[in-house]
Motif scaffolding. Structure first.
Motif, PDB file in Angstrom:
ATOM      1  N   LYS A  10       0.874  -1.170   0.218  1.00  0.00           N
ATOM      2  CA  LYS A  10      -0.149  -0.508   0.219  1.00  0.00           C
ATOM      3  C   LYS A  10       1.166   1.105  -0.360  1.00  0.00           C
ATOM      4  O   LYS A  10       1.487   1.406   0.560  1.00  0.00           O
ATOM      5  N   VAL A  17       3.740   2.331   2.495  1.00  0.00           N
ATOM      6  CA  VAL A  17       3.490   2.268   3.961  1.00  0.00           C
ATOM      7  C   VAL A  17       3.137   0.736   3.892  1.00  0.00           C
ATOM      8  O   VAL A  17       3.855   0.654   5.189  1.00  0.00           O
ATOM      9  N   GLY A  40       3.353   1.278   9.308  1.00  0.00           N
ATOM     10  CA  GLY A  40       2.324   0.570   8.900  1.00  0.00           C
ATOM     11  C   GLY A  40       1.323   0.078   9.542  1.00  0.00           C
ATOM     12  O   GLY A  40       0.667  -0.967   8.903  1.00  0.00           O
ATOM     13  N   THR A  43      -1.753   1.420   9.213  1.00  0.00           N
ATOM     14  CA  THR A  43      -2.662   0.976   7.735  1.00  0.00           C
ATOM     15  C   THR A  43      -3.427  -0.568   7.222  1.00  0.00           C
ATOM     16  O   THR A  43      -4.079  -0.703   6.972  1.00  0.00           O
ATOM     17  N   ARG A  46      -6.419  -1.315   9.447  1.00  0.00           N
ATOM     18  CA  ARG A  46      -7.242  -0.180   8.128  1.00  0.00           C
ATOM     19  C   ARG A  46      -7.872  -0.554   6.956  1.00  0.00           C
ATOM     20  O   ARG A  46      -8.795  -1.322   6.784  1.00  0.00           O
ATOM     21  N   GLU A  52      -9.921   0.383   4.205  1.00  0.00           N
ATOM     22  CA  GLU A  52      -8.715   1.230   2.922  1.00  0.00           C
ATOM     23  C   GLU A  52      -8.313  -0.121   2.000  1.00  0.00           C
ATOM     24  O   GLU A  52      -8.846  -1.228   2.911  1.00  0.00           O
TER      25      GLU A  52
END
Lengths: 243, 269
Positions: A10, A17, A40, A43, A46, A52
């Motif tokens: 990503k 990230v 990270g 992220t 998520r 995401e």
């Protein structure tokens, strides 16, 4: 739960990230993600929450592939319960309505049924006397507990906590961690991002350390936190445990 | 030094970090009366200077004109209020659409309408556009043009309100599993309304007054009727007095109603 992450990547703009993140667990109840800020972990959480989309890679939850298309993601998000750092609750609704509104509008409960479920859950968390209060009238710890109650109310197949205590003072932190520890006891499945190493150790089945967008180390909490193999983990732990 | 500081604290200007102190209601009432009398005095003085033979009789004689006009203005305003709010909301949402075309369209609509005088728009809409498509209803053209005009401003007010709702709230709404429209309905709008209302009150008041411009395409509203009486009887001033009060009777309740709504929708963040 059975969880398999197949090389997630990503980027946000030019910034990478997550890079080739892989995880595989056949049976894990609680996975705790630790690591330096910007490493990270949020992220990754998520993406698992369906908030995401990964640029590439796959996620399998209990052998079911999560499809990263808006329509499918909506249903995915409805099947998991996510709790953020802060500002989870809707400020214009009471504690009770914060729980009952999604039950009614998203999960198709009748109004009466949704209210009853919400009350039961608030009661369980000793929050029933605060049912009619708005989030602004609750303490930070109470707010997070209501947020957790809301996440649980939908009977999620997985709970996701993104640094749920990092906006709280130590006393309130304890109050929220108690609730999470209790959920662990019940055998609920969750993924937790935290900076509380002591807590990570006590609730985690597995700990994964992310740094620079990669999984640096993954394994049993005792091993990772006491006998880390990687230099990055050692450095991270020595820095975080210094004071 | 100390004296000037107290003066600054209690004086004319409010410092940015303090809000006005709450006052007892007799004090409030007293000050309202004084302020009202003060303004009345100025008006009385100004009118006393005027050498003019007032002829209030025309108002009684031609009162039907005024009543008819006032009700027409009420009708135009009510329909336009609803229509412009709908247009404003749609434009605000379209302005946030993921379709670039829709965003461009809304932007052009808003900037054109806001930048061109309503007078020009009304004449253009009736004498050019309506004429070209052989649409003859002045009233419908007038109401629609007025709504389109106000809608452009309202959409900006609504956009401001929508954007005031924090990203974390939208994230929570997504996490809970609300659809896009449910997010608008249950999360964004209830929170945006607080920010929207004060601006909306001002806009509604402007809209009611702006409806007087429709008289230029001979829509027989309040202003049009007052002008008719004035030119029939050569009594401009007499006719403008009921005009002033007639519009106030329409605008004040709107202001009060929205103030009341603001109080009801108050919640702490």
């Amino acid at each position: 739960m059975k969880l398999r992450v197949e090389s997630f990547t990503k980027s946000f703009g030019a910034q990478r990230v997550l890079q080739d993140v892989k995880l595989e667990f056949d049976d894990v109840h609680s996975l705790v993600l630790i690591g330096p800020s910007g490493g990270g972990k949020s992220t990754l959480l998520r993406i698992i929450a369906g908030l995401e989309r990964p640029d590439s890679g796959n996620l399998f939850l209990n052998d079911k592939k999560v499809i990263y298309q808006e329509r499918e993601l909506l249903f995915h998000r409805r099947s998991v319960g996510t709790v953020f750092q802060a500002y989870n609750l809707f400020p214009h609704l009471s504690a009770l309505q914060n729980i009952s509104l999604p039950l009614e509008k998203v999960h198709g409960h009748s109004r009466v049924e949704a209210k009853r479920t919400a009350k039961e859950i608030l009661d369980r968390f000793q929050l029933l006397e605060h049912a009619g209060k708005s989030p602004a009238q609750l303490s930070g710890g109470q707010r997070q507990r209501v947020a957790i109650a809301r996440a649980i109310s939908i009977r999620p197949k997985l709970l996701l906590f993104d640094e749920p205590t990092s906006a709280l003072d130590p006393e309130m932190t304890a109050e929220v961690l108690d609730v999470i520890a209790e959920l662990r006891q019940e055998g609920r499945d969750f993924v937790l991002v935290t900076h509380q190493m002591g807590f990570a150790r006590s609730v985690a089945d597995q700990v994964a350390l992310l740094s620079g967008g990669r999984i640096v180390e993954c394994g049993q909490p005792q091993q990772i936190l006491e006998n880390p193999n990687s230099a990055v983990t050692k450095q991270f732990l020595s820095r975080i445990l210094k004071y | 030094m100390a004296e000037s500081q107290t003066a600054r604290q209690n004086g004319f200007w409010m410092s940015p970090d303090s809000s006005p102190k709450p006052a007892s209601w007799p004090a409030i009432l007293f000050n309202w009366i004084i302020a009202f009398l003060f303004l009345t005095l100025i008006c009385t003085f100004a009118f006393a200077q005027l050498r003019y033979n007032w002829n209030w009789g025309v108002l009684v004689k031609y009162q039907n004109f005024f009543w008819r006009g006032w009700f027409k203005t009420l009708e135009i305003s009510s329909i336009s209020l609803v229509l412009s709010t709908m247009i404003g909301f749609l434009a605000a949402v379209a302005g946030r659409s993921s379709l670039l075309f829709l965003r461009a369209l809304t932007r052009i609509y808003i900037e054109l309408i806001r930048g061109i005088p309503l007078l020009v728009q009304v004449s253009f809409a009736f004498y050019v556009i309506a004429d070209a498509i052989h649409f003859g209803s002045r009233l419908a053209v007038g109401i629609f043009t007025l709504s389109l005009f106000s809608g452009a401003f309202i959409s900006e007010i609504i956009r401001g309100g929508i954007e005031s709702v924090g990203a974390t709230q939208l994230e929570s709404a997504r996490a809970v599993g609300f659809t896009k429209w449910q997010t608008y309905q249950y999360v964004i709008l209830p929170q945006a309304v607080r920010v929207i209302l004060p601006g909306l009150a001002g806009m509604f008041v402007s809209l009611i007054k702006d409806s007087s411009l429709l008289s230029i395409i001979s829509i027989e509203d309040f202003t049009w009727n007052a002008q008719q009486v004035a030119s029939l009887t050569y009594s401009n001033f007499e006719c403008y007095v009921p005009l002033a009060f007639g519009y106030l009777v329409l605008t004040l309740p709107i202001t009060i109603w929205i103030k009341w709504l603001e109080g009801r929708l108050h919640f702490e963040t």
